[in-house]
Motif scaffolding. Structure first.
Motif, PDB file in Angstrom:
ATOM      1  N   GLU A   6       0.738  -1.227   0.026  1.00  0.00           N
ATOM      2  CA  GLU A   6      -0.031  -0.028   0.073  1.00  0.00           C
ATOM      3  C   GLU A   6       0.858   1.132  -0.033  1.00  0.00           C
ATOM      4  N   GLY A   7       2.305   1.171   0.128  1.00  0.00           N
ATOM      5  CA  GLY A   7       3.027   2.400   0.002  1.00  0.00           C
ATOM      6  C   GLY A   7       3.518   2.956   1.143  1.00  0.00           C
ATOM      7  N   ARG A   8       2.821   2.272   2.357  1.00  0.00           N
ATOM      8  CA  ARG A   8       3.214   2.614   3.780  1.00  0.00           C
ATOM      9  C   ARG A   8       4.446   1.911   4.272  1.00  0.00           C
ATOM     10  N   PRO A   9       5.332   2.397   5.125  1.00  0.00           N
ATOM     11  CA  PRO A   9       6.498   1.648   5.656  1.00  0.00           C
ATOM     12  C   PRO A   9       6.162   0.359   6.204  1.00  0.00           C
ATOM     13  N   SER A  10       6.750  -0.824   5.996  1.00  0.00           N
ATOM     14  CA  SER A  10       6.579  -1.860   6.728  1.00  0.00           C
ATOM     15  C   SER A  10       7.171  -1.965   8.040  1.00  0.00           C
ATOM     16  N   PRO A  11       6.427  -2.599   9.021  1.00  0.00           N
ATOM     17  CA  PRO A  11       6.928  -2.482  10.377  1.00  0.00           C
ATOM     18  C   PRO A  11       8.171  -3.706  10.341  1.00  0.00           C
ATOM     19  N   GLU A  12       9.085  -3.437  11.533  1.00  0.00           N
ATOM     20  CA  GLU A  12      10.236  -4.300  11.621  1.00  0.00           C
ATOM     21  C   GLU A  12       9.631  -5.635  11.725  1.00  0.00           C
ATOM     22  N   PRO A  13      10.430  -6.600  11.092  1.00  0.00           N
ATOM     23  CA  PRO A  13       9.807  -7.980  11.569  1.00  0.00           C
ATOM     24  C   PRO A  13      10.199  -8.470  12.775  1.00  0.00           C
ATOM     25  N   CYS A  14       9.478  -9.382  13.324  1.00  0.00           N
ATOM     26  CA  CYS A  14       9.764  -9.819  14.713  1.00  0.00           C
ATOM     27  C   CYS A  14      10.638 -10.974  14.588  1.00  0.00           C
ATOM     28  N   ARG A  15      11.592 -10.744  15.584  1.00  0.00           N
ATOM     29  CA  ARG A  15      12.847 -11.753  15.768  1.00  0.00           C
ATOM     30  C   ARG A  15      12.483 -13.036  16.416  1.00  0.00           C
ATOM     31  N   VAL A  16      12.648 -14.076  15.818  1.00  0.00           N
ATOM     32  CA  VAL A  16      12.108 -15.472  16.492  1.00  0.00           C
ATOM     33  C   VAL A  16      13.450 -16.291  16.684  1.00  0.00           C
ATOM     34  N   THR A  17      13.779 -16.625  17.983  1.00  0.00           N
ATOM     35  CA  THR A  17      15.025 -17.606  18.038  1.00  0.00           C
ATOM     36  C   THR A  17      14.447 -18.863  18.445  1.00  0.00           C
ATOM     37  N   VAL A  18      14.999 -19.803  17.641  1.00  0.00           N
ATOM     38  CA  VAL A  18      14.826 -21.317  17.767  1.00  0.00           C
ATOM     39  C   VAL A  18      15.798 -21.810  18.564  1.00  0.00           C
ATOM     40  N   THR A  19      15.325 -22.513  20.031  1.00  0.00           N
ATOM     41  CA  THR A  19      16.247 -23.154  20.698  1.00  0.00           C
ATOM     42  C   THR A  19      16.124 -24.688  20.587  1.00  0.00           C
ATOM     43  N   LYS A  20      17.307 -25.142  20.807  1.00  0.00           N
ATOM     44  CA  LYS A  20      17.478 -26.664  20.641  1.00  0.00           C
ATOM     45  C   LYS A  20      16.434 -27.543  21.430  1.00  0.00           C
ATOM     46  N   GLU A  21      16.263 -27.397  22.503  1.00  0.00           N
ATOM     47  CA  GLU A  21      15.568 -28.158  23.399  1.00  0.00           C
ATOM     48  C   GLU A  21      14.743 -27.346  24.247  1.00  0.00           C
ATOM     49  N   GLY A  22      14.178 -26.251  23.736  1.00  0.00           N
ATOM     50  CA  GLY A  22      13.496 -25.579  24.728  1.00  0.00           C
ATOM     51  C   GLY A  22      12.233 -24.787  23.785  1.00  0.00           C
ATOM     52  N   PRO A  23      11.798 -23.438  24.498  1.00  0.00           N
ATOM     53  CA  PRO A  23      10.887 -22.749  23.765  1.00  0.00           C
ATOM     54  C   PRO A  23      11.390 -21.836  22.601  1.00  0.00           C
TER      55      PRO A  23
END
Length: 71
Positions: A6-23
């Motif tokens: 739409e020509g509006r600035p995009s919000p910054e992406p959310c950073r997601v960190t995948v952990t080996k044996e957790g959340p």
């Protein structure tokens, strides 16, 4: 800064960190829509989302995924 279609600035992406044996760790604040349609929100700086479904505070991680060791 990238722009949305739409020509509006995009919000910054959310950073997601995948952990080996957790959340999954997300930069907060976040809103989560549960499978029943309920929306829950966390204002924390970093949010831990449970991936094992053992958490009593689901969808937030309460470290229930950690293996218990016998003494």
């Amino acid at each position: 800064m990238p722009t949305a279609p739409e020509g509006r600035p995009s919000p910054e992406p959310c950073r997601v960190t995948v952990t080996k044996e957790g959340p999954l760790l997300l930069d907060g604040p976040v809103e989560v829509t549960l499978d029943d349609g309920t929306v829950v929100r966390s204002e924390r700086f970093t949010v831990a989302l449970c991936t094992c479904r053992r958490s009593r505070a689901y969808p937030w991680c309460d470290t229930s995924h950690r293996r218990r060791t016998k003494r």
